[in-house]
Design an enzyme around this catalytic site. Structure first.
Site, PDB file in Angstrom:
ATOM      1  N   ARG A  59       0.803  -1.239   0.000  1.00 23.25           N
ATOM      2  CA  ARG A  59       0.000   0.000   0.000  1.00 23.25           C
ATOM      3  C   ARG A  59       0.829   1.278   0.000  1.00 23.25           C
ATOM      4  O   ARG A  59       0.315   2.351  -0.230  1.00 23.25           O
ATOM      5  CB  ARG A  59      -0.944  -0.017   1.184  1.00 23.25           C
ATOM      6  N   GLU A  95      -4.330  -0.982  -1.664  1.00 24.39           N
ATOM      7  CA  GLU A  95      -4.760  -1.614  -0.415  1.00 24.39           C
ATOM      8  C   GLU A  95      -5.253  -3.015  -0.772  1.00 24.39           C
ATOM      9  O   GLU A  95      -5.837  -3.223  -1.837  1.00 24.39           O
ATOM     10  CB  GLU A  95      -5.935  -0.827   0.190  1.00 24.39           C
ATOM     11  N   PHE A  96      -5.071  -3.963   0.158  1.00 28.20           N
ATOM     12  CA  PHE A  96      -5.566  -5.324  -0.090  1.00 28.20           C
ATOM     13  C   PHE A  96      -7.092  -5.335  -0.299  1.00 28.20           C
ATOM     14  O   PHE A  96      -7.630  -6.193  -0.973  1.00 28.20           O
ATOM     15  CB  PHE A  96      -5.245  -6.245   1.097  1.00 28.20           C
ATOM     16  N   LYS A 116       2.724 -19.289   5.811  1.00 20.83           N
ATOM     17  CA  LYS A 116       2.266 -19.660   7.137  1.00 20.83           C
ATOM     18  C   LYS A 116       2.114 -18.416   7.993  1.00 20.83           C
ATOM     19  O   LYS A 116       2.691 -17.394   7.635  1.00 20.83           O
ATOM     20  CB  LYS A 116       3.239 -20.648   7.780  1.00 20.83           C
ATOM     21  N   ASP A 128       5.467 -24.750   3.549  1.00 21.04           N
ATOM     22  CA  ASP A 128       6.129 -25.110   4.801  1.00 21.04           C
ATOM     23  C   ASP A 128       7.598 -25.148   4.427  1.00 21.04           C
ATOM     24  O   ASP A 128       8.052 -26.098   3.787  1.00 21.04           O
ATOM     25  CB  ASP A 128       5.660 -26.465   5.323  1.00 21.04           C
ATOM     26  N   HIS A 129       8.341 -24.102   4.806  1.00 20.77           N
ATOM     27  CA  HIS A 129       9.685 -23.987   4.220  1.00 20.77           C
ATOM     28  C   HIS A 129      10.630 -25.096   4.686  1.00 20.77           C
ATOM     29  O   HIS A 129      11.653 -25.342   4.060  1.00 20.77           O
ATOM     30  CB  HIS A 129      10.282 -22.581   4.440  1.00 20.77           C
ATOM     31  N   LYS A 139      13.849 -27.600   2.588  1.00 25.10           N
ATOM     32  CA  LYS A 139      15.257 -27.765   3.003  1.00 25.10           C
ATOM     33  C   LYS A 139      15.799 -29.052   2.383  1.00 25.10           C
ATOM     34  O   LYS A 139      15.127 -30.092   2.407  1.00 25.10           O
ATOM     35  CB  LYS A 139      15.364 -27.811   4.534  1.00 25.10           C
ATOM     36  N   GLU A 156      16.695 -23.004  18.597  1.00 26.95           N
ATOM     37  CA  GLU A 156      17.043 -21.686  18.040  1.00 26.95           C
ATOM     38  C   GLU A 156      17.732 -20.863  19.114  1.00 26.95           C
ATOM     39  O   GLU A 156      17.322 -20.899  20.274  1.00 26.95           O
ATOM     40  CB  GLU A 156      15.788 -20.961  17.578  1.00 26.95           C
ATOM     41  N   HIS A 210       6.287 -27.379  10.834  1.00 24.85           N
ATOM     42  CA  HIS A 210       7.619 -27.893  10.487  1.00 24.85           C
ATOM     43  C   HIS A 210       7.944 -29.242  11.149  1.00 24.85           C
ATOM     44  O   HIS A 210       8.419 -30.169  10.507  1.00 24.85           O
ATOM     45  CB  HIS A 210       8.689 -26.885  10.887  1.00 24.85           C
TER      46      HIS A 210
HETATM   47  N1  LIG Z   1       9.367 -12.604   7.808  1.00 20.89           N
HETATM   48  C1  LIG Z   1       9.645 -13.900   7.824  1.00 20.89           C
HETATM   49  O1  LIG Z   1      10.787 -14.357   7.912  1.00 20.89           O
HETATM   50  C2  LIG Z   1       8.535 -14.884   7.719  1.00 20.89           C
HETATM   51  C3  LIG Z   1       7.242 -14.471   7.518  1.00 20.89           C
HETATM   52  N2  LIG Z   1       6.257 -15.399   7.377  1.00 20.89           N
HETATM   53  C4  LIG Z   1       4.880 -14.972   7.140  1.00 20.89           C
HETATM   54  O2  LIG Z   1       4.818 -14.169   5.971  1.00 20.89           O
HETATM   55  C5  LIG Z   1       3.853 -13.160   6.109  1.00 20.89           C
HETATM   56  C6  LIG Z   1       4.486 -11.801   5.877  1.00 20.89           C
HETATM   57  O3  LIG Z   1       5.472 -11.574   6.841  1.00 20.89           O
HETATM   58  P1  LIG Z   1       6.401 -10.278   6.848  1.00 20.89           P
HETATM   59  O4  LIG Z   1       6.952 -10.018   5.500  1.00 20.89           O
HETATM   60  O5  LIG Z   1       7.355 -10.499   7.950  1.00 20.89           O
HETATM   61  O6  LIG Z   1       5.355  -9.129   7.223  1.00 20.89           O
HETATM   62  P2  LIG Z   1       5.585  -7.557   7.247  1.00 20.89           P
HETATM   63  O7  LIG Z   1       4.759  -7.040   8.361  1.00 20.89           O
HETATM   64  O8  LIG Z   1       7.019  -7.219   7.219  1.00 20.89           O
HETATM   65  O9  LIG Z   1       4.952  -7.067   5.857  1.00 20.89           O
HETATM   66  C7  LIG Z   1       3.581  -6.905   5.688  1.00 20.89           C
HETATM   67  C8  LIG Z   1       3.285  -6.491   4.260  1.00 20.89           C
HETATM   68  O10 LIG Z   1       1.882  -6.398   4.104  1.00 20.89           O
HETATM   69  C9  LIG Z   1       1.571  -5.131   3.513  1.00 20.89           C
HETATM   70  N3  LIG Z   1       0.280  -4.666   3.982  1.00 20.89           N
HETATM   71  C10 LIG Z   1      -0.190  -4.670   5.253  1.00 20.89           C
HETATM   72  N4  LIG Z   1      -1.444  -4.210   5.259  1.00 20.89           N
HETATM   73  C11 LIG Z   1      -1.783  -3.929   3.984  1.00 20.89           C
HETATM   74  C12 LIG Z   1      -2.949  -3.459   3.344  1.00 20.89           C
HETATM   75  N5  LIG Z   1      -4.056  -3.187   4.029  1.00 20.89           N
HETATM   76  N6  LIG Z   1      -2.932  -3.315   2.021  1.00 20.89           N
HETATM   77  C13 LIG Z   1      -1.837  -3.572   1.304  1.00 20.89           C
HETATM   78  N7  LIG Z   1      -0.705  -4.020   1.846  1.00 20.89           N
HETATM   79  C14 LIG Z   1      -0.676  -4.204   3.161  1.00 20.89           C
HETATM   80  C15 LIG Z   1       2.658  -4.206   3.959  1.00 20.89           C
HETATM   81  O11 LIG Z   1       2.688  -3.151   3.037  1.00 20.89           O
HETATM   82  P3  LIG Z   1       3.126  -1.637   3.417  1.00 20.89           P
HETATM   83  O12 LIG Z   1       4.587  -1.714   3.683  1.00 20.89           O
HETATM   84  O13 LIG Z   1       2.807  -0.893   2.182  1.00 20.89           O
HETATM   85  O14 LIG Z   1       2.331  -1.259   4.634  1.00 20.89           O
HETATM   86  C16 LIG Z   1       3.858  -5.151   3.858  1.00 20.89           C
HETATM   87  O15 LIG Z   1       4.253  -5.223   2.520  1.00 20.89           O
HETATM   88  C17 LIG Z   1       3.254 -13.350   7.505  1.00 20.89           C
HETATM   89  O16 LIG Z   1       2.121 -14.151   7.400  1.00 20.89           O
HETATM   90  C18 LIG Z   1       4.338 -14.101   8.258  1.00 20.89           C
HETATM   91  O17 LIG Z   1       3.831 -14.878   9.294  1.00 20.89           O
HETATM   92  C19 LIG Z   1       6.507 -16.736   7.416  1.00 20.89           C
HETATM   93  C20 LIG Z   1       7.776 -17.209   7.619  1.00 20.89           C
HETATM   94  C21 LIG Z   1       8.891 -16.336   7.815  1.00 20.89           C
HETATM   95  O1  LIG Z   2       8.503 -20.646  10.528  1.00 17.02           O
HETATM   96  C1  LIG Z   2       9.324 -20.308  11.361  1.00 17.02           C
HETATM   97  O2  LIG Z   2      10.576 -20.745  11.235  1.00 17.02           O
HETATM   98  C2  LIG Z   2      11.658 -20.063  11.871  1.00 17.02           C
HETATM   99  C3  LIG Z   2      12.824 -21.039  11.863  1.00 17.02           C
HETATM  100  O3  LIG Z   2      13.150 -21.332  10.536  1.00 17.02           O
HETATM  101  P1  LIG Z   2      14.631 -21.787  10.159  1.00 17.02           P
HETATM  102  O4  LIG Z   2      14.569 -22.095   8.714  1.00 17.02           O
HETATM  103  O5  LIG Z   2      15.528 -20.624  10.497  1.00 17.02           O
HETATM  104  O6  LIG Z   2      14.928 -22.965  11.018  1.00 17.02           O
HETATM  105  C4  LIG Z   2      11.311 -19.648  13.284  1.00 17.02           C
HETATM  106  O7  LIG Z   2      12.340 -18.816  13.778  1.00 17.02           O
HETATM  107  C5  LIG Z   2      10.016 -18.876  13.266  1.00 17.02           C
HETATM  108  O8  LIG Z   2       9.640 -18.582  14.617  1.00 17.02           O
HETATM  109  C6  LIG Z   2       8.925 -19.658  12.602  1.00 17.02           C
HETATM  110  O9  LIG Z   2       7.798 -18.818  12.404  1.00 17.02           O
END
Ligand SMILES: NC(=O)C1=CN([C@@H]2O[C@H](COP(=O)(O)OP(=O)(O)OC[C@H]3O[C@@H](n4cnc5c(N)ncnc54)[C@H](OP(=O)(O)O)[C@@H]3O)[C@@H](O)[C@H]2O)C=CC1
Ligand SMILES: O=C1O[C@H](COP(=O)(O)O)[C@@H](O)[C@H](O)[C@H]1O
Length: 512
Positions: free
Chosen positions: A61, A103-104, A168, A197-198, A202, A236, A261
């Site tokens: 957004r 926006e979503f 997830k 499921d990453h 692996k 971890e 996992h």
């Molecule tokens: N980060 C990680 O390592 C991991 C994340 N996940 C999962 O992946 C998903 C994303 O995680 P993550 O990247 O960390 O999340 P972030 O909070 O970093 O990013 C959220 C994203 O959603 C966008 N967003 C939020 N609200 C809206 C809206 N109303 N309209 C449009 N865009 C919107 C934001 O856009 P804007 O910047 O424009 O607000 C941003 O791009 C989650 O479900 C998380 O659980 C799973 C495994 C690992």
């Molecule tokens: O999905 C998740 O995985 C990470 C651990 O992933 P790894 O590949 O680094 O072993 C975990 O830290 C996180 O809490 C969980 O949401």
């Protein structure tokens, strides 16, 4: 053909030749896209594995230009790409990335997205397949699905597919997972739905099936006649860094790691051989494992078999850490576990009476995930000392780091007396193959593009896993006499109650 040539090479290449497509990432300004998705796509491009004329569209957004978005992602790629960053390669890969602001919840944003994708198809001269990647918080999934349907984006251009990849967590209990499945499958067929499921991506997790079913020497022993017990550890050495406390405190170790996992690893270890390597044949066998898990009813049975705990202040790698309840964005009175240890049984013919012990936790001394298969002792004669546990065969599958497999066995100590000592045969990916393994997200993105769902969770796997987890969560949070929340200092290997769980069975956790 020499014996060492890979007879499967051709099949594998065919399986992974992805069709041309445009990848749309919802939530593209977020952490996951920067740390994982873009580096994965870049590394696929570096290896020549990205489909020709592929494009990436980031949907979020905030106001951004294509150039600004690319520059931001380039910085992230420099930090997170596993093969380093080549400015020339980035110049061509980066040019395929676009930003779409919306926006979503805004249908107009999806209509203009469709117009953009159609324009790309026109420029290419051929329509491309479309992969929608939901990298947003799960509360937006319903909305995004609805909008994809209303805008007609859930149908690919003529003769082309449209698929969805869901990040997830996939629900937070059975009810929400079922709802989500219904919403997703109302918009995309199950065959076009890819639940990430990453851990399945692996390299070492994928190798479990190869180890078991492509080598004749393990499978005959892979049952309760020869195996004493199995341990799965996922440790971890991090806590709630990067603002994760807010999410984690609503989930906890059981939902965050075990439901997905760890159950996937357990399924790969305990499953029966699939009739073929097709996605459904493999997933049919995996889901049977989850369905066969012995259920724990009520808080007493849960307390007897499951230990939950939170870390208190301590130090990890010489750095002082605060306790779980003092972490940023964590409720100071939190009842969420940062550690869980489980004694599980897979009630099948093969695994009758064999305990599967699993433990997972934050702020442990090191990062390490491994599976260890602990074999029984041979008959007592002629080596009576073999009843001691430290002398038994143990097969260790190191999922990460230092990926590999080792086998502990007994050897005669050189000398004139008959003395024995455990020795280790060790296979390491790094030395045996001499090249780094792809990141899980590389493999998974490519598989989704290639239409191979083997390494993705199927609807029934997810729902059966939640059905099991729900009973534990209910005992913890909804019963009148909940099992205790134990404690462990950050930097330790978990609470003493987790050690006692194994000691009660005359066993100990493997030292990592
Ligand atoms: N980060 C990680 O390592 C991991 C994340 N996940 C999962 O992946 C998903 C994303 O995680 P993550 O990247 O960390 O999340 P972030 O909070 O970093 O990013 C959220 C994203 O959603 C966008 N967003 C939020 N609200 C809206 C809206 N109303 N309209 C449009 N865009 C919107 C934001 O856009 P804007 O910047 O424009 O607000 C941003 O791009 C989650 O479900 C998380 O659980 C799973 C495994 C690992
Ligand atoms: O999905 C998740 O995985 C990470 C651990 O992933 P790894 O590949 O680094 O072993 C975990 O830290 C996180 O809490 C969980 O949401």
């Amino acid at each position: 053909m020499s014996e060492l040539e890979n007879p499967f090479q051709e099949t594998l290449i065919q399986r992974h030749r992805a069709e041309p497509c445009t990848v749309v990432i919802f939530g593209a300004t977020g952490d996951l896209t920067h740390r994982k998705l873009i580096p994965a796509l870049y590394n696929l491009a570096a290896g020549g594995d990205l489909p020709p004329q592929a494009k990436v569209v980031g949907f979020a957004r905030r106001d951004k230009t294509d150039e600004g978005f690319r520059a931001e992602l380039e910085e992230a790629n420099k930090k997170h790409s596993r093969q380093g960053h080549d400015p020339a390669l980035w110049a061509s890969f980066g040019a395929s990335i676009h930003y779409h602001k919306s926006e979503f919840q805004d249908l107009e944003g999806y209509k203009s997205l469709k117009a953009l994708l159609d324009k790309f198809d026109e420029e290419r001269g051929v329509p491309a397949n479309r992969l929608f990647y939901l990298a947003s918080a799960p509360e937006f999934f319903d909305e995004i699905m609805l909008m994809l349907k209303q805008s007609g984006l859930n149908e690919g251009p003529e003769g082309k597919w449209a698929r969805v990849v869901c990040e997830k967590p996939f629900g937070k209990d059975l009810k929400t997972a079922r709802h989500l499945n219904q919403v997703v499958n109302d918009v995309f067929a199950e065959k076009d739905t890819y639940r990430i499921d990453h851990y399945l991506g692996k390299e070492t997790a994928q190798n479990i099936m190869v180890l078991r079913f492509a080598n004749v020497m393990f499978e005959p022993l892979w049952n309760s006649t020869y195996i004493d017990h199995v341990q799965i550890t996922c440790a971890e050495n991090l806590g709630m860094e990067g603002g994760r406390g807010g999410y984690y405190d609503t989930a906890g170790a059981l939902r965050d790691m075990v439901q997905n996992h760890l159950f996937q690893l357990l399924s790969l270890v305990a499953m029966e051989p699939p009739s073929d390597l097709g996605a459904d044949a493999v997933r049919d066998e995996k889901v049977k494992v989850i369905r066969s898990l012995r259920r724990y009813k009520g808080p007493e049975e849960v307390a007897k078999n499951i230990v939950r705990a939170q870390y208190t202040a301590g130090s990890v790698d010489g750095v002082e850490r605060v306790g779980y309840r003092q972490e940023d964005r964590v409720n100071p009175e939190s009842k969420t576990e940062s550690y869980v240890a489980l004694r599980l049984f897979v009630d099948t013919w093969r695994w009758q009476g064999v305990p599967f012990y699993m433990r997972v936790g934050k702020q442990l001394p090191k990062k390490a995930t491994e599976i260890s298969i602990h074999f029984k002792a041979p008959p007592q004669v002629p080596f009576p000392t073999l009843q001691q546990r430290g002398t038994r065969n143990v097969l260790v599958i190191r999922i990460q780091p230092d990926e590999g497999i080792s086998l502990r066995m007994l050897s005669k100590l050189p000398g004139v007396q008959l003395l024995m000592q455990p020795v280790k045969m060790d296979f390491r990916y790094s030395t045996s193959f001499g090249k780094a393994s792809p990141e899980a997200y590389e493999r998974l993105l490519l598989d989704a593009m290639a239409g191979d769902a083997t390494l993705f969770a199927r609807r029934d796997e997810v729902e059966n896993a939640w059905a099991f987890i729900d009973e534990l969560e209910n005992a913890w949070h909804k019963s009148g006499n909940p099992p205790p929340m134990c404690e462990y200092p950050a930097g330790s290997w978990g609470p003493k109650e987790a050690d006692e769980l194994l000691q009660a069975d005359g066993r100990v956790w493997r030292r990592l």
